[in-house]
Write a protein that holds these residues in place. Structure first.
Motif, PDB file in Angstrom:
ATOM      1  N   ALA A 147       7.373  -2.725   1.493  1.00 23.48           N
ATOM      2  CA  ALA A 147       6.205  -2.785   2.376  1.00 23.48           C
ATOM      3  C   ALA A 147       5.753  -4.281   2.659  1.00 23.48           C
ATOM      4  O   ALA A 147       6.008  -4.999   1.730  1.00 23.48           O
ATOM      5  CB  ALA A 147       5.084  -2.014   1.451  1.00 23.48           C
ATOM      6  N   PHE A 148       5.197  -4.330   4.335  1.00 19.50           N
ATOM      7  CA  PHE A 148       4.333  -5.632   4.091  1.00 19.50           C
ATOM      8  C   PHE A 148       2.721  -4.724   4.166  1.00 19.50           C
ATOM      9  O   PHE A 148       2.743  -4.153   4.989  1.00 19.50           O
ATOM     10  CB  PHE A 148       5.115  -5.992   5.402  1.00 19.50           C
ATOM     11  CG  PHE A 148       5.270  -5.799   6.301  1.00 19.50           C
ATOM     12  CD1 PHE A 148       3.251  -5.976   7.300  1.00 19.50           C
ATOM     13  CD2 PHE A 148       6.127  -4.946   6.764  1.00 19.50           C
ATOM     14  CE1 PHE A 148       3.878  -5.066   8.531  1.00 19.50           C
ATOM     15  CE2 PHE A 148       5.859  -4.141   8.382  1.00 19.50           C
ATOM     16  CZ  PHE A 148       4.815  -4.307   8.716  1.00 19.50           C
ATOM     17  N   ARG A 149       1.714  -5.876   3.598  1.00 15.75           N
ATOM     18  CA  ARG A 149       0.234  -6.075   4.081  1.00 15.75           C
ATOM     19  C   ARG A 149      -0.281  -7.921   4.886  1.00 15.75           C
ATOM     20  O   ARG A 149       0.157  -8.515   3.945  1.00 15.75           O
ATOM     21  CB  ARG A 149      -0.312  -5.293   3.799  1.00 15.75           C
ATOM     22  CG  ARG A 149      -0.403  -6.666   1.722  1.00 15.75           C
ATOM     23  CD  ARG A 149      -1.209  -5.701   1.475  1.00 15.75           C
ATOM     24  NE  ARG A 149      -1.810  -6.397   0.196  1.00 15.75           N
ATOM     25  CZ  ARG A 149      -0.725  -6.340  -1.418  1.00 15.75           C
ATOM     26  NH1 ARG A 149       0.349  -6.064  -1.468  1.00 15.75           N
ATOM     27  NH2 ARG A 149      -1.624  -7.438  -2.212  1.00 15.75           N
ATOM     28  N   TYR A 150      -0.916  -7.930   5.678  1.00 16.69           N
ATOM     29  CA  TYR A 150      -1.567  -8.628   6.136  1.00 16.69           C
ATOM     30  C   TYR A 150      -3.058  -8.758   6.684  1.00 16.69           C
ATOM     31  O   TYR A 150      -3.388  -8.045   7.363  1.00 16.69           O
ATOM     32  CB  TYR A 150      -0.761  -9.198   7.507  1.00 16.69           C
ATOM     33  CG  TYR A 150      -1.403 -10.879   8.442  1.00 16.69           C
ATOM     34  CD1 TYR A 150      -1.334 -12.103   7.437  1.00 16.69           C
ATOM     35  CD2 TYR A 150      -2.183 -10.601   9.242  1.00 16.69           C
ATOM     36  CE1 TYR A 150      -1.217 -13.545   7.876  1.00 16.69           C
ATOM     37  CE2 TYR A 150      -2.458 -11.622  10.019  1.00 16.69           C
ATOM     38  CZ  TYR A 150      -2.060 -13.083   9.226  1.00 16.69           C
ATOM     39  OH  TYR A 150      -2.730 -14.457   9.447  1.00 16.69           O
ATOM     40  N   SER A 151      -3.799  -9.670   5.889  1.00 17.26           N
ATOM     41  CA  SER A 151      -5.124  -9.337   6.299  1.00 17.26           C
ATOM     42  C   SER A 151      -5.769 -10.006   6.813  1.00 17.26           C
ATOM     43  O   SER A 151      -5.328 -11.873   6.724  1.00 17.26           O
ATOM     44  CB  SER A 151      -5.959  -9.012   4.482  1.00 17.26           C
ATOM     45  OG  SER A 151      -7.007  -8.946   4.576  1.00 17.26           O
ATOM     46  N   PHE A 152      -6.714 -10.134   7.385  1.00 18.77           N
ATOM     47  CA  PHE A 152      -7.368 -11.277   8.141  1.00 18.77           C
ATOM     48  C   PHE A 152      -8.568 -10.199   9.411  1.00 18.77           C
ATOM     49  O   PHE A 152      -8.701  -9.238   8.858  1.00 18.77           O
ATOM     50  CB  PHE A 152      -6.970 -11.235  10.443  1.00 18.77           C
ATOM     51  CG  PHE A 152      -6.512 -10.431  10.844  1.00 18.77           C
ATOM     52  CD1 PHE A 152      -5.357  -9.294  10.512  1.00 18.77           C
ATOM     53  CD2 PHE A 152      -7.210 -10.597  12.116  1.00 18.77           C
ATOM     54  CE1 PHE A 152      -5.174  -8.718  11.850  1.00 18.77           C
ATOM     55  CE2 PHE A 152      -6.713  -9.908  12.888  1.00 18.77           C
ATOM     56  CZ  PHE A 152      -6.130  -8.536  13.171  1.00 18.77           C
ATOM     57  N   ARG A 153      -9.448 -11.390   9.730  1.00 18.78           N
ATOM     58  CA  ARG A 153     -11.307 -10.635  10.394  1.00 18.78           C
ATOM     59  C   ARG A 153     -10.553 -11.019  11.958  1.00 18.78           C
ATOM     60  O   ARG A 153     -10.412 -12.819  12.399  1.00 18.78           O
ATOM     61  CB  ARG A 153     -12.129 -11.673   9.304  1.00 18.78           C
ATOM     62  CG  ARG A 153     -12.404 -10.993   8.129  1.00 18.78           C
ATOM     63  CD  ARG A 153     -13.892 -11.998   7.717  1.00 18.78           C
ATOM     64  NE  ARG A 153     -13.757 -11.514   5.761  1.00 18.78           N
ATOM     65  CZ  ARG A 153     -14.554 -11.021   5.559  1.00 18.78           C
ATOM     66  NH1 ARG A 153     -14.801  -9.885   5.835  1.00 18.78           N
ATOM     67  NH2 ARG A 153     -14.458 -10.814   4.259  1.00 18.78           N
ATOM     68  N   PRO A 154     -10.712 -10.355  12.360  1.00 15.04           N
ATOM     69  CA  PRO A 154     -10.136 -10.158  13.908  1.00 15.04           C
ATOM     70  C   PRO A 154     -11.933 -10.675  14.486  1.00 15.04           C
ATOM     71  O   PRO A 154     -12.828 -10.668  14.037  1.00 15.04           O
ATOM     72  CB  PRO A 154     -10.574  -8.993  14.440  1.00 15.04           C
ATOM     73  CG  PRO A 154     -10.985  -8.043  13.309  1.00 15.04           C
ATOM     74  CD  PRO A 154     -10.997  -8.336  11.835  1.00 15.04           C
ATOM     75  N   ASN A 155     -11.340 -12.583  15.277  1.00 10.47           N
ATOM     76  CA  ASN A 155     -12.805 -13.355  15.799  1.00 10.47           C
ATOM     77  C   ASN A 155     -13.253 -13.429  17.053  1.00 10.47           C
ATOM     78  O   ASN A 155     -14.085 -14.143  16.996  1.00 10.47           O
ATOM     79  CB  ASN A 155     -12.887 -14.703  14.536  1.00 10.47           C
ATOM     80  CG  ASN A 155     -11.589 -15.007  15.213  1.00 10.47           C
ATOM     81  OD1 ASN A 155     -11.302 -15.424  16.351  1.00 10.47           O
ATOM     82  ND2 ASN A 155     -11.501 -16.207  14.343  1.00 10.47           N
ATOM     83  N   GLU A 156     -12.882 -12.146  17.444  1.00  3.11           N
ATOM     84  CA  GLU A 156     -13.156 -12.554  18.883  1.00  3.11           C
ATOM     85  C   GLU A 156     -13.193 -10.647  19.016  1.00  3.11           C
ATOM     86  O   GLU A 156     -12.080 -10.586  19.137  1.00  3.11           O
ATOM     87  CB  GLU A 156     -11.528 -13.106  19.677  1.00  3.11           C
ATOM     88  CG  GLU A 156     -12.306 -14.008  20.955  1.00  3.11           C
ATOM     89  CD  GLU A 156     -11.507 -14.958  21.744  1.00  3.11           C
ATOM     90  OE1 GLU A 156     -11.286 -14.460  22.865  1.00  3.11           O
ATOM     91  OE2 GLU A 156     -10.370 -14.906  21.039  1.00  3.11           O
ATOM     92  N   LYS A 157     -13.747 -10.409  20.433  1.00  2.00           N
ATOM     93  CA  LYS A 157     -13.646  -9.337  20.669  1.00  2.00           C
ATOM     94  C   LYS A 157     -12.940  -8.867  22.114  1.00  2.00           C
ATOM     95  O   LYS A 157     -12.523  -9.973  22.884  1.00  2.00           O
ATOM     96  CB  LYS A 157     -15.347  -8.826  20.713  1.00  2.00           C
ATOM     97  CG  LYS A 157     -16.201  -8.442  20.008  1.00  2.00           C
ATOM     98  CD  LYS A 157     -17.464  -8.404  20.928  1.00  2.00           C
ATOM     99  CE  LYS A 157     -18.721  -8.232  19.087  1.00  2.00           C
ATOM    100  NZ  LYS A 157     -19.653  -7.424  19.448  1.00  2.00           N
ATOM    101  N   GLY A 158     -12.934  -7.758  22.300  1.00  7.86           N
ATOM    102  CA  GLY A 158     -11.379  -7.667  22.940  1.00  7.86           C
ATOM    103  C   GLY A 158      -9.834  -6.826  22.392  1.00  7.86           C
ATOM    104  O   GLY A 158     -10.055  -6.983  20.943  1.00  7.86           O
ATOM    105  N   ASN A 159      -9.433  -6.732  23.462  1.00  6.73           N
ATOM    106  CA  ASN A 159      -7.928  -6.312  22.572  1.00  6.73           C
ATOM    107  C   ASN A 159      -7.035  -7.514  22.598  1.00  6.73           C
ATOM    108  O   ASN A 159      -7.130  -8.357  22.503  1.00  6.73           O
ATOM    109  CB  ASN A 159      -7.197  -5.652  24.233  1.00  6.73           C
ATOM    110  CG  ASN A 159      -7.620  -4.731  24.982  1.00  6.73           C
ATOM    111  OD1 ASN A 159      -8.400  -4.288  24.160  1.00  6.73           O
ATOM    112  ND2 ASN A 159      -7.279  -4.871  27.092  1.00  6.73           N
ATOM    113  N   LEU A 160      -6.581  -6.889  21.649  1.00  8.45           N
ATOM    114  CA  LEU A 160      -5.928  -7.575  20.734  1.00  8.45           C
ATOM    115  C   LEU A 160      -4.146  -7.245  19.964  1.00  8.45           C
ATOM    116  O   LEU A 160      -4.244  -6.048  19.465  1.00  8.45           O
ATOM    117  CB  LEU A 160      -6.738  -8.316  18.997  1.00  8.45           C
ATOM    118  CG  LEU A 160      -5.929  -8.486  18.511  1.00  8.45           C
ATOM    119  CD1 LEU A 160      -5.105 -10.302  18.582  1.00  8.45           C
ATOM    120  CD2 LEU A 160      -6.505  -8.680  16.679  1.00  8.45           C
TER     121      LEU A 160
END
Lengths: 400, 100
Positions: free
Chosen positions: A347-360
Motif C-alpha cells: 500500500a502507498f499513501r501520499y498526503s498534500f493540500r491542493p493549493n490551486e483551484k482547477g484540474n489536477l
C-alpha cells in the motif's frame, strides 16, 4: 462529452505522434478505460461489480477497491473462460485426481488436503494477464478490461510439491497439467487446461482452499484453486479437478495459442510486424494503481488530501512509489504501508493540500528493488493479445 | 439470499458439509440493438457466451468483427454454418461498427 472523457481523448491524441515513432504509425497506447461503474447486480458472494458478462462471469473491481492492501473477497475480480461452471459441489465427494507419470496415482479429498499436509499461508496478488487491456490501440483480442482485473489476498492451503510427492513422480517428469471443473458448451471447444514446467514449481506454489480466512468464494474457485505467486492469473486454475504429471509438453490451446506474448526483450510488436516467436505470459511486471481519489472527484481547495493506492510486481518487491502532481516533471516519494511479503500489494499513501483551484492530475509510479520502474502509458509496448500493461496510472481530479 | 445460505452451511462444519442448495448466478440481460441478422447472432453466439462479450468490445471495424467470428469457429470450434458468417459479421459491423 463529460469532462473526464475529454481528458482521455486528449491523452490519446497527445500520445499518437509519440507512439508513431516508437511503435509504428498506428500504435497509440492510452490510459485504460476508467469510466465504468458497478451495476446493481449481486453475483453469489459478491457486492455489485463492473459486470462485463454473466456467462461466463467476468466481474471487474472499481478503482475504489484499490485503496485497500487486502482485496475483500466480495470485491475480488472474477474471470472464467468456459460457460458451464458447476453450481453444486458435494464437498464430501469432491476430490482432486493426481495422475499421469506417477507411481501412485490418487484422489485427494478436502479432508486429506486439510489434515495430511503442512498448512501454509501466503499473501499474493493475482492479476489477469489482460488487465488494463483497454489501453491498447489498435484494439487487441480479448476482454476490454479497465484496471480492476486484479486483487491481493491471503491464501491458505498446502504446497503443490507435497501433494505431488505423495504420488511419487516417476523419472522423466517435466510438466504438470491443471484442469478445473468448468466445461465448454461444445465438446470440441478447447478445455481450459494450463501447464507448468516442474522448474517453475517452487515452494510458494500451492493448492489453496481459503482466501482471507474464509472458504474460497464460489466464483473465485471454490473449493480449491492453484496459487502461483508472482504469475498472472491464467495459471491460477480454479475448482481444480485434475493434476496430471507428464514427460512431454501437451498441446493445449490455452498454452500454445492464447496467453502468449512476443518472445523478445521488450515483448513488443506492431500490428504490421507481428513477432514470429511467442512465449506464454508468466511473471508479472511492476505496476501501481491509485485507489483514491476517483477520476473526476471534486476536492476542496487546501483540504488535506491523502492519495492511496497499491503497488506490486512478480516477486522482486517494491522499493518505492513516487507521486507527481505536475504531469511528471517532479516526483515525490509516497509512504509505504506494511510489507506483507514480496508477492503482496504494497500500500502507498501520499498526503498534500491542493493549493490551486482547477484540474489536477495525480500520477503514481512504482520502482522495484532492482531499480526497474513503470513506463508512461504511451511507452508500454503493444502486443496482439493486449497483455502485461503496466503504464503509470493517472487520476485527474478537480480542486474546487 | 443464496449467499447467506451458502456461507452459513459452510460455517457449521470445518469440513464444509454439503452445500444444500445450488448456487444461482443472476440472469443479466445484455440487450443488442435491433437489426438485420440479430436472430442469427442470437442463435449462434449465445450458446457459449453472453452478449456482454460483444458489447464489451466497443464499436469496431468490419475486419475486426470478421476476425472475431472466424476466431470463434477456428479456435473455439463454434458450429457456425458458413452461410451464417456474412450475416453475423454484417450485423455486428452495422450495429457495432465504427464505419471502417
Amino acid at each position: 462529452m463529460k469532462r473526464r472523457d475529454f481528458f482521455k481523448t486528449a491523452a490519446v491524441v497527445g500520445v499518437a505522434t509519440v507512439g508513431s515513432s516508437a511503435f509504428g504509425s498506428n500504435v497509440a497506447m492510452r490510459e485504460p478505460i476508467d469510466s465504468r461503474t458497478p451495476q446493481k447486480i449481486n453475483f453469489p458472494e459478491k457486492r455489485p461489480m463492473i459486470t462485463h458478462s454473466n456467462r461466463p462471469p467476468l466481474l471487474e473491481a472499481p478503482r475504489s477497491t484499490f485503496s485497500q492492501v487486502i482485496t475483500p473477497n466480495d470485491e475480488f475480480f472474477v474471470r472464467w473462460h468456459l460457460p458451464d461452471i458447476p453450481t453444486f459441489i458435494d464437498t464430501d465427494k469432491y476430490a482432486i485426481r493426481i495422475t499421469g507419470n506417477v507411481a501412485k496415482p490418487y484422489e485427494l479429498t478436502l479432508k486429506e488436503l486439510k489434515e495430511d499436509f503442512e498448512q501454509i499461508e501466503v499473501t499474493a496478488v493475482v492479476q489477469c494477464g489482460g488487465n488494463s487491456r483497454s489501453a491498447f490501440v489498435p484494439i487487441t483480442g480479448g476482454v476490454q478490461w479497465g484496471s480492476g482485473a486484479m486483487g491481493c489476498a491471503k491464501w491458505k492451503g498446502v504446497r503443490l510439491k507435497d501433494v505431488l510427492k505423495r504420488a511419487g513422480m516417476k523419472e522423466g517428469s517435466h510438466w504438470v497439467n491443471f484442469n478445473g471443473m468448468e466445461k465448454p458448451a461444445y465438446d470440441k471447444t478447447p478445455d481450459f487446461v494450463r501447464e507448468l514446467n516442474l522448474d517453475e514449481l517452487n515452494e510458494d506454489v500451492m493448492i489453496a482452499y481459503q482466501m482471507n480466512d474464509e472458504d474460497l468464494p464460489y466464483l473465485n474457485g471454490f473449493p480449491t484453486r492453484l496459487i502461483v505467486p508472482g504469475y498472472y492469473s491464467d495459471s491460477w486454475v480454479k475448482m481444480i479437478k485434475d493434476i496430471v504429471v507428464t514427460k512431454d509438453h501437451t498441446p493445449l490451446f490455452f498454452m500454445d495459442q492464447a496467453y502468449r506474448i512476443a518472445a523478445n526483450a521488450t515483448h513488443g510488436e506492431t500490428p504490421d510486424h507481428l513477432a514470429k516467436m511467442t512465449k506464454p505470459i508468466t511473471r508479472m511486471n511492476i505496476k501501481s494503481f491509485i485507489g483514491f481519489p476517483d477520476e473526476g472527484a471534486e476536492v476542496e481547495f487546501q483540504s488535506q488530501l491523502v492519495v492511496r493506492g497499491v503497488a506490486f510486481d512478480g516477486g522482486i518487491g517494491i522499493e518505492k512509489v513516487l507521486i507527481s502532481l505536475d504531469n511528471g516533471k517532479t516526483w515525490k516519494e509516497a509512504m509505504l504501508g506494511i510489507d506483507y511479503g514480496r508477492y503482496a500489494y504494497r500500500a502507498f499513501r501520499y498526503s498534500f493540500r491542493p493549493n490551486e483551484k482547477g484540474n489536477l492530475s495525480i500520477m503514481a509510479k512504482a520502482i522495484d528493488h532492482l531499480g526497474q520502474e513503470q513506463p508512461l502509458a504511451k511507452d508500454v509496448p503493444w502486443d496482439r493479445g493486449g497483455y502485461m500493461f503496466n503504464g503509470i496510472d493517472i487520476v485527474t481530479i478537480k480542486i474546487v | 439470499m443464496k449467499k447467506i445460505i451458502f456461507s452459513t452451511v459452510l460455517a457449521l462444519s470445518p469440513l464444509m458439509a454439503q452445500v444444500s442448495q445450488e448456487i444461482i448466478s443472476p440472469d443479466v440481460t445484455y440487450t443488442l440493438k435491433e437489426g438485420k441478422g440479430l436472430d442469427s447472432v442470437q442463435a449462434n453466439c449465445s450458446m457459449c457466451h453472453s452478449f456482454g462479450y460483444i458489447l464489451n468490445q466497443g464499436k469496431q471495424s468490419h475486419m475486426f468483427w470478421d476476425e472475431k467470428v472466424h476466431k470463434m469457429i477456428n479456435a473455439f470450434k463454434a458450429p457456425i454454418a458458413p452461410e451464417d458468417i456474412p450475416t453475423i459479421v454484417g450485423y455486428l459491423s452495422t450495429a457495432y461498427g465504427n464505419g471502417k
